[in-house]
Design an enzyme around this catalytic site. Structure first.
Site, mmCIF file in Angstrom:
data_model
loop_
_atom_site.group_PDB
_atom_site.id
_atom_site.type_symbol
_atom_site.label_atom_id
_atom_site.label_comp_id
_atom_site.label_asym_id
_atom_site.label_seq_id
_atom_site.Cartn_x
_atom_site.Cartn_y
_atom_site.Cartn_z
ATOM 1 N N THR A 1 4.389 -5.401 4.430
ATOM 2 C CA THR A 1 5.026 -4.969 5.674
ATOM 3 C C THR A 1 3.978 -4.638 6.740
ATOM 4 O O THR A 1 2.886 -4.203 6.405
ATOM 5 C CB THR A 1 5.864 -3.714 5.375
ATOM 6 O OG1 THR A 1 6.963 -4.115 4.571
ATOM 7 C CG2 THR A 1 6.363 -3.024 6.617
ATOM 8 N N ASP B 1 13.257 0.601 3.592
ATOM 9 C CA ASP B 1 13.006 1.741 4.484
ATOM 10 C C ASP B 1 12.591 1.319 5.892
ATOM 11 O O ASP B 1 12.771 2.080 6.847
ATOM 12 C CB ASP B 1 11.895 2.626 3.900
ATOM 13 C CG ASP B 1 10.585 1.845 3.753
ATOM 14 O OD1 ASP B 1 10.623 0.692 3.260
ATOM 15 O OD2 ASP B 1 9.528 2.369 4.147
#
Ligand code: ASP
Length: 345
Positions: free
Chosen positions: A209, A240
């Protein structure tokens, strides 16, 4: 009588002295470290020097440098933190090296479902998209959700409909194909592992990410995160990264944070917001708060990963509990820090 007089005098003296000390302390801890600053991550995980060729190390380092310099230039020119965050993340999204945009990992079904979020610290405005399949730069769409819709988070087809209405090009899903990510999915499926068994427990996980946090010359903080999620995710799983408070948070009163790691754990610990809350309500410094969440709270639930953050004074923190995290930072003097592995600074 005389001793009473002396007592009153000494109380007055000490209370004035203490007041001055308190003010001095306040001045010291409020000291501006950087008028503006920027920090990014490109994922955390089992990133080991011995597993990476020199040319790969070089490719990562160059891309991190290119991205951080782009955002830094915007800030140096007096631009705003949101623009710096988006431009920096766009460069990482366009690279196949990271699990975001072009390099997004595959779901169990062999698709790419992208998530992103962005937040502005001056007004707590935020935007997020999840499960999108046809947008090259999800962070831009997240920003448009924040600025052009009355909502915070849009999902799937609806998010893409919003994108279309706002002039986005619908990218063919084949754009997101990379052989490396596809092979990784096949390996995991072949080994008949459960969705998340390629996790730190077997010591081979690499989160990719990307995220960025910036403080601009106007004192505003912004944070953003963009991802393809986790390889072999199923059932439209959302991590998340697009969840405000878990993967992304920004508040001018405290700090901005972007996270990377095992998303479920970051959601359950509300990790990004927790760092801000520890500062706001408990008076912890950014370093102390990040340390508490990354090295204390998350490990108790096997939550591996890391965060990058900047506080309102321009302090920069890059904290992770994995063997490595792709990261870079630049302060207002243009000093650059780039790291891939543990213990590099
Ligand atoms: N946090 C991301 C997720 O769980 C994964 C990553 O950091 O690479 O979706």
């Amino acid at each position: 009588m005389r001793s009473l007089f002396l007592l009153v005098l000494s109380i007055l003296f000490f209370s004035c002295g203490n007041k001055q000390n308190t003010e001095n302390a306040a001045v010291l801890s409020d000291e501006i470290q950087n008028e503006f600053a920027i920090v990014l991550h490109g994922g955390a995980g089992t990133i080991l020097r011995e597993n990476m060729s020199d040319s790969m190390q070089n490719a990562y380092t160059q891309k991190l440098k290119e991205a951080i310099s782009t955002g830094h230039q915007i800030l140096a020119d007096g631009g705003n933190a949101l623009d710096a965050v988006a431009a920096t993340i766009n460069i990482l999204e366009d690279s196949p090296l990271f699990n975001a945009g072009k390099g997004a990992v595959f779901t169990h079904e062999g698709r790419n479902e992208l998530d992103a979020s962005i937040m502005e610290g001056k007004n707590l405005n935020a935007g997020a998209v999840a499960g999108i399949r046809r947008i090259k730069n999800p962070i831009n769409l997240a920003r448009d959700v924040m600025e052009k819709s009355p909502h915070v988070m849009l999902y799937g087809n609806g998010a893409e409909e919003f994108a279309r209405e706002n002039g986005y090009e619908m990218t063919d899903t084949s754009y997101f194909f990379t052989q490396e990510n596809y092979d990784r999915l096949q390996r995991i499926i072949h080994q008949n592992k459960t969705a998340f068994s390629e996790t730190p427990e077997n010591n081979n996980y690499k989160y990719g990410t990307v995220g960025c946090v910036a403080l601009d010359k106007h004192g505003n903080i912004a944070a953003g995160t963009s991802t393809g999620g986790m390889t072999n995710k199923r059932w439209n799983r959302i991590g998340d990264s697009p969840i405000i408070g878990a993967g992304t948070y920004a508040n001018n009163l405290t700090c901005g944070v972007s996270a990377t790691g095992w998303g479920e754990k970051f959601i359950r610990s509300v990790a990004a917001y927790d760092i801000s809350a520890l500062m706001e309500y408990k008076g912890l410094s950014l370093q102390e708060a990040a340390h508490e969440v990354i090295h204390n709270k998350l490990p108790k639930m096997q939550g591996d990963g890391g965060i990058i953050a900047i506080d309102k004074y321009g302090n920069i923190v890059m904290e992770f509990n994995t063997p490595g995290m792709y990261r870079a930072a630049m302060n207002d003097k243009g000093e650059l820090t780039v790291g891939l592995f543990e213990n590099e600074e």
